[in-house]
Design an enzyme around this catalytic site. Structure first.
Site, PDB file in Angstrom:
ATOM      1  N   SER A 180       0.793  -1.226   0.000  1.00 61.82           N
ATOM      2  CA  SER A 180       0.000   0.000   0.000  1.00 61.82           C
ATOM      3  C   SER A 180       0.826   1.277   0.000  1.00 61.82           C
ATOM      4  CB  SER A 180      -0.958  -0.011   1.190  1.00 61.82           C
ATOM      5  OG  SER A 180      -0.264  -0.265   2.387  1.00 61.82           O
ATOM      6  N   HIS A 208      -5.617  -3.094  -2.302  1.00 62.01           N
ATOM      7  CA  HIS A 208      -5.288  -2.127  -3.357  1.00 62.01           C
ATOM      8  C   HIS A 208      -5.285  -2.762  -4.740  1.00 62.01           C
ATOM      9  CE1 HIS A 208      -4.469   1.551  -1.172  1.00 62.01           C
ATOM     10  NE2 HIS A 208      -3.965   0.811  -0.209  1.00 62.01           N
ATOM     11  N   LYS A 239     -12.119   0.904  -0.921  1.00 56.92           N
ATOM     12  CA  LYS A 239     -11.194   1.619  -1.816  1.00 56.92           C
ATOM     13  C   LYS A 239     -11.804   1.705  -3.213  1.00 56.92           C
ATOM     14  CE  LYS A 239      -7.352   1.142   1.215  1.00 56.92           C
ATOM     15  NZ  LYS A 239      -6.555   0.159   1.932  1.00 56.92           N
TER      16      LYS A 239
HETATM   17  C1  LIG Z   1      -6.621  -0.062   3.404  1.00 58.23           C
HETATM   18  C2  LIG Z   1      -6.114  -1.420   3.663  1.00 58.23           C
HETATM   19  C3  LIG Z   1      -6.785  -2.275   4.536  1.00 58.23           C
HETATM   20  C4  LIG Z   1      -7.966  -1.812   5.347  1.00 58.23           C
HETATM   21  O1  LIG Z   1      -9.116  -1.714   4.575  1.00 58.23           O
HETATM   22  P1  LIG Z   1     -10.359  -0.882   5.162  1.00 58.23           P
HETATM   23  O2  LIG Z   1     -11.520  -1.415   4.415  1.00 58.23           O
HETATM   24  O3  LIG Z   1     -10.053   0.562   4.859  1.00 58.23           O
HETATM   25  O4  LIG Z   1     -10.416  -1.153   6.614  1.00 58.23           O
HETATM   26  C5  LIG Z   1      -6.316  -3.558   4.690  1.00 58.23           C
HETATM   27  N1  LIG Z   1      -5.225  -3.989   4.022  1.00 58.23           N
HETATM   28  C6  LIG Z   1      -4.538  -3.187   3.182  1.00 58.23           C
HETATM   29  C7  LIG Z   1      -3.349  -3.722   2.463  1.00 58.23           C
HETATM   30  C8  LIG Z   1      -4.960  -1.877   2.974  1.00 58.23           C
HETATM   31  O5  LIG Z   1      -4.284  -1.084   2.160  1.00 58.23           O
END
Ligand SMILES: *Cc1c(COP(=O)(O)O)cnc(C)c1O
Length: 391
Positions: A180, A208, A239
């Site tokens: 990320s 992602h 996301k």
């Molecule tokens: C953003 C993210 C999460 C968390 O996801 P949310 O739905 O925002 O809680 C988990 N793992 C990774 C790799 C992320 O980038």
């Protein structure tokens, strides 16, 4: 109120070190442009890859859901809070991911926490990439399983960890699909090959990658043609999907087990109807409007080329996550501030999100950005970068 002086002292330290963050409230909807303190900025810091947060079909679906079902669900899933729509979304996710089943959690964060803490016992070992997301790290902290951390994407180190782990009941390798903060893709074909050689389970967190990589945005497993060979896929609905939530796509057995033992699933209220129904609409859009994903990648290529042309270092990125590496924390803040003066919202990222001395501006372009907006952003990066002696 008195009593918190010890915390205040630490906050002051963080301010000196450049690792303190203030919140920046947005006054408009999320999009390629946002309003902050009454002024419009080009947004380069959201995870809204496809612009779905404000897609007309999601808006409409969410409104209809509120009218028909109200604002909340009033219970956890396991007592009185499972609605048919929750199961419909799970069926849709499983079909989309080509897995037997899927189970939705409140967020991607709680999915990782819930899965890792539920399925591992002291007789098992979890083997984790050192740059995995905080939610994976926290999930591992909640298990009593043995832990091994391998050097970032280092397959020699992973193999060593697997060789040392043969006496355990189960070995679970866990990795981000797309990292990320750096935007590089995990070497999944090699991870799967090693897992098969050493009889390990593989868990991939595709937060992602869902909506970004693979056919119609199915994620890294599909991107590498590894359907059926990765045991656990975690995804987020927060996301590219544009709403909120997380899910695990896996076997029926695992999902059934998590309904019994996944603590966030058991002890936290289910998603409101608007969230669930908007997520379903988003999965349909991925399949009906794949041109959004094409547009995301065209914009990504254009923006990356522009940054490289200007002489910026974007690290090892292979995806729309494009970090502009700065190093020094205060310099990263200065670059972000200079960009803001130019009408560009691009946040700096520093410790503890990345290692000390590895501060950066993390940019993510979306399918919604126009070429003019991206060119404007590149021009701003040029002026700000030159002003600070970065290029
Ligand atoms: C953003 C993210 C999460 C968390 O996801 P949310 O739905 O925002 O809680 C988990 N793992 C990774 C790799 C992320 O980038």
């Amino acid at each position: 109120m008195k009593g918190f002086e010890y915390l205040q002292a630490e906050l002051e330290e963080m301010k000196k070190a450049g690792t303190y963050r203030g919140l920046v409230p947005i006054q408009s909807e999320q999009g390629s442009r946002v309003t902050i303190e009454g002024k419009e900025y080009i947004q380069l810091s959201s995870n809204n890859y496809l612009g779905l947060t404000s897609h007309p079909r999601l808006r409409k679906a969410a409104l209809k859901a509120v009218e028909e079902f109200g604002a909340g669900t009033g219970s956890v899933r396991t007592i009185a809070g499972t609605f048919t729509m929750h199961e419909e979304l799970e069926k849709k996710l499983a079909d989309f991911k080509h897995t037997e089943a899927a189970l939705v959690f409140q967020s991607g964060f709680t999915t990782n926490q819930g899965v890792l803490s539920a399925i591992l016992s002291p007789e098992d070992v979890v083997i984790s990439d050192e740059l995995n997301h905080a939610s994976i790290i926290d999930g591992i902290r909640l298990t009593k399983a043995a832990r091994k951390v391998y050097k970032h994407v280092d397959m020699v180190d992973l193999e060593k960890a697997l060789q040392e782990s043969q006496s355990f009941r189960k070995r679970l390798i866990v990795t981000d699909g797309v990292f990320s903060m750096d935007g590089n893709i995990a070497p999944l074909p090699e991870i799967v090959r090693l897992a098969e050689k050493y009889d390990a389970l593989v868990m991939v967190d595709d937060a992602h990658a869902s909506g970004v990589l693979g056919s119609n945005g199915r994620g890294t497993v599909n991107h590498f043609n590894l359907d059926g060979r990765v045991h656990i896929q975690v995804g987020t609905l927060s996301k590219a999907i544009g709403v909120l939530g997380g899910y695990v796509a896996s076997s029926k057995t695992l999902c059934d087990y998590l309904i019994q033992k996944g603590r966030p699933f058991l002890f936290s209220t289910s998603h409101p109807p608007a969230v669930t129904i908007a997520c379903m609409e988003a999965i349909d859009i991925l399949q009906e409007e794949p041109q959004l994903i094409d547009r995301l990648w065209e914009n990504t290529t254009f923006f990356k080329k522009g940054l490289h042309g200007l002489g910026f270092n974007t690290g090892v990125s292979e995806t729309p996550i494009t970090p502009v590496m700065v190093g020094d924390e205060t310099l990263a803040i200065a670059l972000s501030d200079a960009l803001k003066q130019e009408g560009i919202f691009a946040q700096s990222i520093a410790f503890p999100t990345v290692a000390k001395g590895k501060a950066r501006i993390r940019t993510i372009v979306t399918a919604q950005h126009s070429r003019e907006e991206l060119q404007q952003a590149l021009d701003a990066f040029e002026r700000a970068g030159k002003g600070l002696g970065l290029i």
